[in-house]
Design a protein around this motif. Sequence first.
Motif, PDB file in Angstrom:
ATOM      1  N   LYS A 108       0.834  -1.203   0.000  1.00 31.13           N
ATOM      2  CA  LYS A 108       0.000   0.000   0.000  1.00 31.13           C
ATOM      3  C   LYS A 108       0.870   1.254   0.000  1.00 31.13           C
ATOM      4  O   LYS A 108       2.068   1.190   0.193  1.00 31.13           O
ATOM      5  CB  LYS A 108      -0.943   0.006   1.198  1.00 31.13           C
ATOM      6  CG  LYS A 108      -0.256  -0.071   2.555  1.00 31.13           C
ATOM      7  CD  LYS A 108      -1.281  -0.233   3.665  1.00 31.13           C
ATOM      8  CE  LYS A 108      -0.930  -1.110   4.806  1.00 31.13           C
ATOM      9  NZ  LYS A 108      -0.306  -2.349   4.676  1.00 31.13           N
ATOM     10  N   ALA A 134      -3.237   4.960   1.559  1.00 25.50           N
ATOM     11  CA  ALA A 134      -4.057   4.028   2.342  1.00 25.50           C
ATOM     12  C   ALA A 134      -3.953   4.298   3.835  1.00 25.50           C
ATOM     13  O   ALA A 134      -4.918   4.112   4.576  1.00 25.50           O
ATOM     14  CB  ALA A 134      -3.634   2.584   2.046  1.00 25.50           C
ATOM     15  N   ASN A 190       4.480   0.314  -1.188  1.00 23.57           N
ATOM     16  CA  ASN A 190       4.808  -1.105  -1.086  1.00 23.57           C
ATOM     17  C   ASN A 190       6.163  -1.328  -0.410  1.00 23.57           C
ATOM     18  O   ASN A 190       6.984  -2.107  -0.881  1.00 23.57           O
ATOM     19  CB  ASN A 190       4.758  -1.776  -2.461  1.00 23.57           C
ATOM     20  CG  ASN A 190       4.721  -3.296  -2.347  1.00 23.57           C
ATOM     21  OD1 ASN A 190       4.299  -3.846  -1.335  1.00 23.57           O
ATOM     22  ND2 ASN A 190       5.190  -3.972  -3.378  1.00 23.57           N
TER      23      ASN A 190
END
Length: 160
Positions: free
Chosen positions: A34, A70, A134
């Motif tokens: 995310k 996120a 990520n």
Amino acid sequence: MTIKVGDKMPSGTLTLITKDGPQKVTADEYFSGKKVVLFSVPGAFTPTCDAKHLPGFVEQAANLKGKGVAKIACLSVNDAFVMKAWGKAQNTDDKVDMLADGNAEYTKALGLDFDASGFGMGTRGQRFAIVVENGVVKQLNVEAKGEFKVSSAEYVLGQL
């Protein structure tokens, strides 16, 4: 060694403040898969941190999430109970995760610690903001001593 753009976030364990109390979370699980904005303050309830830094991210949370973020996380070298009280006082709710790094272990792994002993505060984290995708650093904004510019919510929002 200080982390830099393109580096993987270091491994380590942080304490995430949740409605069910403090929970241990690994950096790998927190940052994996995310986009996360991690910002650090020298201390909870300290003047700039309390009046500008954290409130800015609370106010801009919807705009940041609208840009694909996120999670938004506030990191500080404070214990979990202080971070819980500060989050409650600032109404962070589901907008900003409060991450405690009580022994500065994760902050040191990032290479972004400093000695605030002269202020009676021991080891602390520098004021910074990192955009992580990520698990990899995409943006790194570290403030010059005494500054509050490049780690603000508005500045980070402009980078997304």
